[in-house]
Write an enzyme that holds these catalytic residues in place. Sequence first.
Site, mmCIF file in Angstrom:
data_model
loop_
_atom_site.group_PDB
_atom_site.id
_atom_site.type_symbol
_atom_site.label_atom_id
_atom_site.label_comp_id
_atom_site.label_asym_id
_atom_site.label_seq_id
_atom_site.Cartn_x
_atom_site.Cartn_y
_atom_site.Cartn_z
ATOM 1 N N ASP B 92 75.513 41.626 23.315
ATOM 2 C CA ASP B 92 75.101 41.323 21.948
ATOM 3 C C ASP B 92 75.718 39.989 21.554
ATOM 4 O O ASP B 92 76.626 39.469 22.206
ATOM 5 C CB ASP B 92 75.368 42.462 20.966
ATOM 6 C CG ASP B 92 76.810 42.785 20.808
ATOM 7 O OD1 ASP B 92 77.628 41.989 21.255
ATOM 8 O OD2 ASP B 92 77.120 43.833 20.226
ATOM 9 N N SER B 93 75.182 39.405 20.494
ATOM 10 C CA SER B 93 75.425 37.989 20.245
ATOM 11 C C SER B 93 76.748 37.717 19.561
ATOM 12 O O SER B 93 77.139 36.574 19.407
ATOM 13 C CB SER B 93 74.309 37.443 19.373
ATOM 14 O OG SER B 93 74.367 38.064 18.100
ATOM 15 N N GLY B 94 77.432 38.747 19.125
ATOM 16 C CA GLY B 94 78.694 38.551 18.445
ATOM 17 C C GLY B 94 78.549 38.391 16.942
ATOM 18 O O GLY B 94 79.554 38.366 16.230
ATOM 19 N N TYR B 96 77.469 40.491 14.678
ATOM 20 C CA TYR B 96 77.980 41.671 13.986
ATOM 21 C C TYR B 96 79.513 41.679 13.947
ATOM 22 O O TYR B 96 80.121 41.966 12.906
ATOM 23 C CB TYR B 96 77.453 42.932 14.683
ATOM 24 C CG TYR B 96 77.867 44.207 14.013
ATOM 25 C CD1 TYR B 96 77.186 44.679 12.898
ATOM 26 C CD2 TYR B 96 78.952 44.937 14.477
ATOM 27 C CE1 TYR B 96 77.573 45.854 12.270
ATOM 28 C CE2 TYR B 96 79.350 46.107 13.853
ATOM 29 C CZ TYR B 96 78.651 46.555 12.758
ATOM 30 O OH TYR B 96 79.039 47.713 12.141
ATOM 31 N N GLN B 194 65.327 41.582 11.335
ATOM 32 C CA GLN B 194 66.206 41.976 10.235
ATOM 33 C C GLN B 194 65.334 42.309 9.013
ATOM 34 O O GLN B 194 64.171 42.632 9.167
ATOM 35 C CB GLN B 194 67.221 40.862 9.938
ATOM 36 C CG GLN B 194 68.306 40.718 11.018
ATOM 37 C CD GLN B 194 69.300 41.883 11.031
ATOM 38 O OE1 GLN B 194 69.356 42.697 10.108
ATOM 39 N NE2 GLN B 194 70.088 41.977 12.105
ATOM 40 N N GLY B 221 70.277 45.628 12.032
ATOM 41 C CA GLY B 221 70.501 45.864 10.611
ATOM 42 C C GLY B 221 70.209 47.277 10.140
ATOM 43 O O GLY B 221 70.151 47.533 8.942
ATOM 44 N N ASP B 271 72.010 51.529 22.108
ATOM 45 C CA ASP B 271 73.437 51.420 22.424
ATOM 46 C C ASP B 271 74.184 51.941 21.225
ATOM 47 O O ASP B 271 73.686 51.882 20.088
ATOM 48 C CB ASP B 271 73.855 49.966 22.662
ATOM 49 C CG ASP B 271 74.067 49.223 21.348
ATOM 50 O OD1 ASP B 271 73.053 48.848 20.729
ATOM 51 O OD2 ASP B 271 75.224 49.051 20.924
#
Lengths: 376, 376
Positions: B92-94, B96, B194, B221, B271
């Site tokens: 994941d892109s970081g 969050y 989103q 989201g 996940d």
Amino acid sequence: MQFSIQAFDPQSKARTGVITTDHGLIETPIFMPVGTAGTVKAVHQRELVEDVRAEIILGNTYHLYLRPGLDILEKAGGLHRFNGWQRPILTDSGGYQVYSLSGTRKIKEEGVTFKSHIDGSKHIFSPEGVMDIQRTIGADIIMAFDECTPYPCDYGYARKSMEMTHRWLTRCIDRFDATEPKYGYRQTLFPIVQGSTYRDLRRQSAEFVAEQQRDGNAIGGLAVGEPAEEMYGMIEHVNAILPSDKPRYLMGVGTPENILEAIALGVDMFDCVMPTRNARHGILFTTEGVINIKNEKWKDDFSPLDKALGGYAGTFYSKAYLRHLIKSEEILGAQIASLQNLTFYLWLVKQARYQINTGNFTNWKDNMTKKLMQRL
Amino acid sequence: MQFSIQAFDPQSKARTGVITTDHGLIETPIFMPVGTAGTVKAVHQRELVEDVRAEIILGNTYHLYLRPGLDILEKAGGLHRFNGWQRPILTDSGGYQVYSLSGTRKIKEEGVTFKSHIDGSKHIFSPEGVMDIQRTIGADIIMAFDECTPYPCDYGYARKSMEMTHRWLTRCIDRFDATEPKYGYRQTLFPIVQGSTYRDLRRQSAEFVAEQQRDGNAIGGLAVGEPAEEMYGMIEHVNAILPSDKPRYLMGVGTPENILEAIALGVDMFDCVMPTRNARHGILFTTEGVINIKNEKWKDDFSPLDKALGGYAGTFYSKAYLRHLIKSEEILGAQIASLQNLTFYLWLVKQARYQINTGNFTNWKDNMTKKLMQRL
């Protein structure tokens, strides 16, 4: 419990043997992983069997008595059935923990009053009570209730303490011999030699213990801070008195070097928290020497932890990855390091056994000790 | 990356398929264990393969960027070689984590300025930078850099945030398409829908994402505090717009019930930290329902954790033993519970897959959901 000796080293007191219990054989010299609260920390039971190849593990009377408690252990049918470990178990008597973990304890002739480190509740351990508790835990090998003196310890205290430990041993034996195992398999009781670092006290204690003619005998009160040479001197002194046809168990020892030296002095059984406790702090024992995996130098070393040792932890995981896990306080770091260190400790005693059997122990020990003392 | 659909459920939007990556196949629907810092907490890599039967795991850009850092990961040859996991990885892109872990962060059009939760050092994540980082980590599936809005979120903020996420997506795609993989295997980029809980925003976002025509698409989201029914409504709404011939990934979801409902709505990938995080707090997912192993009632229940599930954790260890370990805060407790929960989660999606393939999904789901929601 039977013990048969297989081979003697011609150049030292080292020997190999086989201990037979109702839960299977133990080939000596042996290292016993410590499973304080019914678990060898961070290691699955199948890993202990398949990877570490442990033959016997320890449990701790003090911890198991407090949690899960005797009612649960008895209902389960003993510790083997509770935790699923089907090979032999030895329980230490809890004496050491009562002194080291319990803030407020009172030692009297009758026994020791102490407070639980978990909830502060008050308890009494007596020699008789501790025999009953270990009967209930269901250990194959039960340890006598003793006082482990600190180091340094003045002569007067060491003598008084040893004499009380001897009176307690008599009470332990009386109780043990008057009771029966609870789960259908046999249990045996090992007495413990004390006497601090005083040769005359150690001699008295070893003689008293030897007279009891139990199936095996233990040496306690060492590796508590005294110089290694002093420890080796005491072991040599005591082992000359303890019967040579019974297994000798050196309690709570130690580093790989300590173990090899003690094997050379005729010790057959060892336990120590070092491989698992140090693992959790990132100290690795390997066939090339000791590694502090937190050191900067390992950050981009992608070689396996210990290829020569073999085994899952040593070959699958790299130093750089383990360093990352330990630095990040990831549980897997403790798992990998514990598995590596225990696999190494069992490998070490099995190598010693092989070298004794083939007559090359002393040479091998000298070379190996140099290697193992290296900090990589 | 290819995706081929194998079967559709006649009574719902559920479907089964196969994703092909250079690190192997992923059979959908699939659950992906979360390996934040390059380790699925408390689980050995071989256990993920042999016991859990995971087909793909997650890594986290924020955590891996901070520790071990990109220099180490690049020298290792990517995360697969660093941690020894040879099957697919999604990062994941970081985004969050930047919002949730970093005390002080500033979101601007250019990107996000934040402070490390480890040492307080200052960093910037931009859409371009985060693509480069994930190239270096070496994930098979790379996630777009987005802003995940909290719940509740006012309409104005949700709209502005979504619009910025879309502009960021364009920049992510431009950068991704202008760069090459570093380690000789292919990587792909998933955009993220989103729009909070607003139907018109979710429609706009899904349309924008669908237009990009990437190999797969994600819904972000959700599961941030909104009622489950509202989440399901949004998923249904979005999935009607996202292309049906591409895998749909619902990020960070969820409970076993959530997963079955979302599968019925056409989601293919999941996940969640729940199976591992809850495990460490003694919450077990089993084929009979949810167990809080700390409850008094399990203290003398010596039955296996989950005999029907099978597997090592479920059959070897008892409820009473696990309760003891969790109450004693023993590492092995976290290990056993994590293994059980992940084995259960993978079993659940594999069962769903089987039921879809054999045309019985909806019936099975209704019965299973009732069971899984039970607190034992």
